[in-house]
Design an enzyme around this catalytic site. Sequence first.
Site, PDB file in Angstrom:
ATOM      1  N   THR A 189      26.638 -45.649  36.240  1.00 53.34           N
ATOM      2  CA  THR A 189      26.973 -43.964  36.312  1.00 53.34           C
ATOM      3  C   THR A 189      25.652 -43.318  35.936  1.00 53.34           C
ATOM      4  O   THR A 189      25.010 -43.724  35.343  1.00 53.34           O
ATOM      5  CB  THR A 189      27.990 -43.581  35.470  1.00 53.34           C
ATOM      6  OG1 THR A 189      27.829 -43.798  34.150  1.00 53.34           O
ATOM      7  CG2 THR A 189      29.366 -44.335  35.807  1.00 53.34           C
ATOM      8  N   GLU A 334      33.717 -45.251  37.913  1.00 55.24           N
ATOM      9  CA  GLU A 334      34.967 -46.219  37.027  1.00 55.24           C
ATOM     10  C   GLU A 334      35.827 -46.599  37.876  1.00 55.24           C
ATOM     11  O   GLU A 334      36.803 -47.494  37.355  1.00 55.24           O
ATOM     12  CB  GLU A 334      35.257 -45.401  35.655  1.00 55.24           C
ATOM     13  CG  GLU A 334      33.848 -45.397  34.762  1.00 55.24           C
ATOM     14  CD  GLU A 334      33.021 -44.268  34.728  1.00 55.24           C
ATOM     15  OE1 GLU A 334      33.134 -43.524  35.877  1.00 55.24           O
ATOM     16  OE2 GLU A 334      32.338 -43.920  33.819  1.00 55.24           O
ATOM     17  N   LYS A 443      35.996 -23.303  25.296  1.00 53.43           N
ATOM     18  CA  LYS A 443      36.987 -23.126  24.364  1.00 53.43           C
ATOM     19  C   LYS A 443      36.758 -21.632  23.552  1.00 53.43           C
ATOM     20  O   LYS A 443      35.966 -21.662  22.696  1.00 53.43           O
ATOM     21  CB  LYS A 443      36.978 -24.255  23.355  1.00 53.43           C
ATOM     22  CG  LYS A 443      37.284 -25.534  24.075  1.00 53.43           C
ATOM     23  CD  LYS A 443      37.159 -26.691  23.201  1.00 53.43           C
ATOM     24  CE  LYS A 443      37.711 -28.082  24.090  1.00 53.43           C
ATOM     25  NZ  LYS A 443      36.920 -29.169  23.980  1.00 53.43           N
ATOM     26  N   TRP A 448      41.437 -22.530  26.223  1.00 54.81           N
ATOM     27  CA  TRP A 448      40.697 -23.139  27.249  1.00 54.81           C
ATOM     28  C   TRP A 448      40.337 -22.197  28.607  1.00 54.81           C
ATOM     29  O   TRP A 448      41.054 -21.803  29.165  1.00 54.81           O
ATOM     30  CB  TRP A 448      40.885 -24.607  27.795  1.00 54.81           C
ATOM     31  CG  TRP A 448      41.145 -25.787  26.754  1.00 54.81           C
ATOM     32  CD1 TRP A 448      40.730 -25.330  25.373  1.00 54.81           C
ATOM     33  CD2 TRP A 448      41.135 -26.956  26.923  1.00 54.81           C
ATOM     34  NE1 TRP A 448      40.763 -26.578  24.597  1.00 54.81           N
ATOM     35  CE2 TRP A 448      40.799 -27.537  25.733  1.00 54.81           C
ATOM     36  CE3 TRP A 448      41.314 -27.802  27.898  1.00 54.81           C
ATOM     37  CZ2 TRP A 448      41.046 -28.996  25.139  1.00 54.81           C
ATOM     38  CZ3 TRP A 448      41.289 -29.313  27.730  1.00 54.81           C
ATOM     39  CH2 TRP A 448      41.235 -29.716  26.693  1.00 54.81           C
TER      40      TRP A 448
END
Length: 546
Positions: A189, A334, A443, A448
């Site tokens: 990655t 992944e 935040k 959020w």
Amino acid sequence: MKGLMQPGGLMISSLLTHAARHHATGEVVSRTHETTTHRHTWADVERRARQLVRVLHHLGVGESDRVGTLAWNGYRHLEVYYAAPGMGAICHTINPRLHPDDIAYIVNHAGDTVLFADVSFAPLITMIAPRIAETVKAVVMLTDAAGMPEVTLAPGMALYAYDSLMDAADDDFAWPVFDENTASALCYTSGTTGRPKGVLYSHRSTVLHAYAIALPDVLDLRATSRILPVVPMFHVNAWGIPYAAALTGAALVLPGRHLDGASMAQLLNAERVTFTCGVPTVWLGLLQHLRSSGERLHTVTRIMTGGSAAPPLLIEAFRDEYGVVVEHGWGMTELSPVGTYNAPKPAQAGLAGADAVRHMLKQGRILPGLDMKIVDGADKALPWDGVAFGDLKVRGPWVTSAYFGDEPGSALDADGWFATGDVATIDPDGFMEITDRSKDVIKSGGEWISSITLENIAVSHPDVAEAAVIAARHPKWDERPLLLVVPRAGHTVDPASVLQAYEGKIAKWWLPDEVLVVPELPHTATGKLLKTALRSRYRDHYMGAG
Ligand code: ADP
């Protein structure tokens, strides 16, 4: 009691032998570095992959050895994709767009013994050769003897031309059957934070993933498809298309290194491509070219976009101006990499106009074979109401359990789930929508705010080419959104008019406190916004505020 069906593992070589036997004349077309068009069939690919195994033997490659590639999408790269795992070795694809320091790190971490590289990477190989000499013993340039570029290697490293090695090899090799859990491929990655991490695929995970992405409600691949993966074979396995094309006998068109709008339009039409897959940046380039040249797409009916959020403009413009359906999928290295795909259920099949576009912004339904959930900060599952958003977790047989070199299972939580690092909602019909990367979510006062939602609205403004929203620290609210915009060529951006674009679309407290107009934004090696760089530069922008 065990079933009485035949044993036999899921082997990557079986995908290729199927294609060679049942779709022998199916085409594999490549645009090469010589900018010629090269034509092979699936039968050629299978025969030459066996020949390449003989070359690998000659180079001293054995089972479990890592074979590195630094290459564009082309037929020689495809041969490595099948030969290395087919003999029990591991095909390690390396992203050449990474920083040379990272590339050297990855080659050493993987322990590649041989490197196959396209000629355009000759300067890169020369630059890193002294740093990878301990592990890499041979470098094979993907060309013929006449095309060999200037390359300087370190002592102890041998240099070859691919075609010369192939010409000297026979194809006397039979694909072995071994444990389907054997490692087949390795991909790192990009590591937008920290060092790159390796994901080690197996034959089993790869074959299952190929079956799943070929399904009608995913890529819908068939023997009559002509598919062009723009998504690179050097990262995330070109979304698994090299394997799924063989599985279905679809014709595979490999575009080489020229991915600009004009080259893409030419190749899509010349090779009668029906379906193509890539990241939004490529499609925006294609759209711009079509609009300015007046060219049309003659055979493409569907475009798949993924890798980052699909801009609404892309979906709308291709549908309304070119009659092409843009489909949206999500995944990550992944996950082999495809995790979700946005194909309608009966309830969505009739959507039209703006509703259809709004729905297609969702990343889609989980592929059968995988499972997903969203959880809050205490790991408690959140409802699938399309509103609640939380950390997205997945599990299934083509999801990694650990990074290369780590303990098996070490990437999972106690219940075996993998945390994707994405924040998402899931609606009652099971359509997942990414609202943020967990490290990018803002935040504010304990609540959020989704940076992606704010970016999508900003780019719908006619003067804005690109937008990034980051969490800037705030003395009162902890964090507040800061919007950075790049003007479209020839336009100027009035911050007040950008903020007006948010009216009625978001809760008032989501509104960015400030808009900064910048000439450009930084990107990662895979073309995504590099928010870490923006955060380190602008993190304290509001700290003077009251
Ligand atoms: P990198 O590009 O960082 O090396 P990946 O290609 O594995 O690694 O990136 C996976 C990430 O890309 C996902 O976790 C997600 O954040 C983002 N991503 C992929 N597809 C989409 C999509 N359709 N919409 C939004 N984000 C996406």
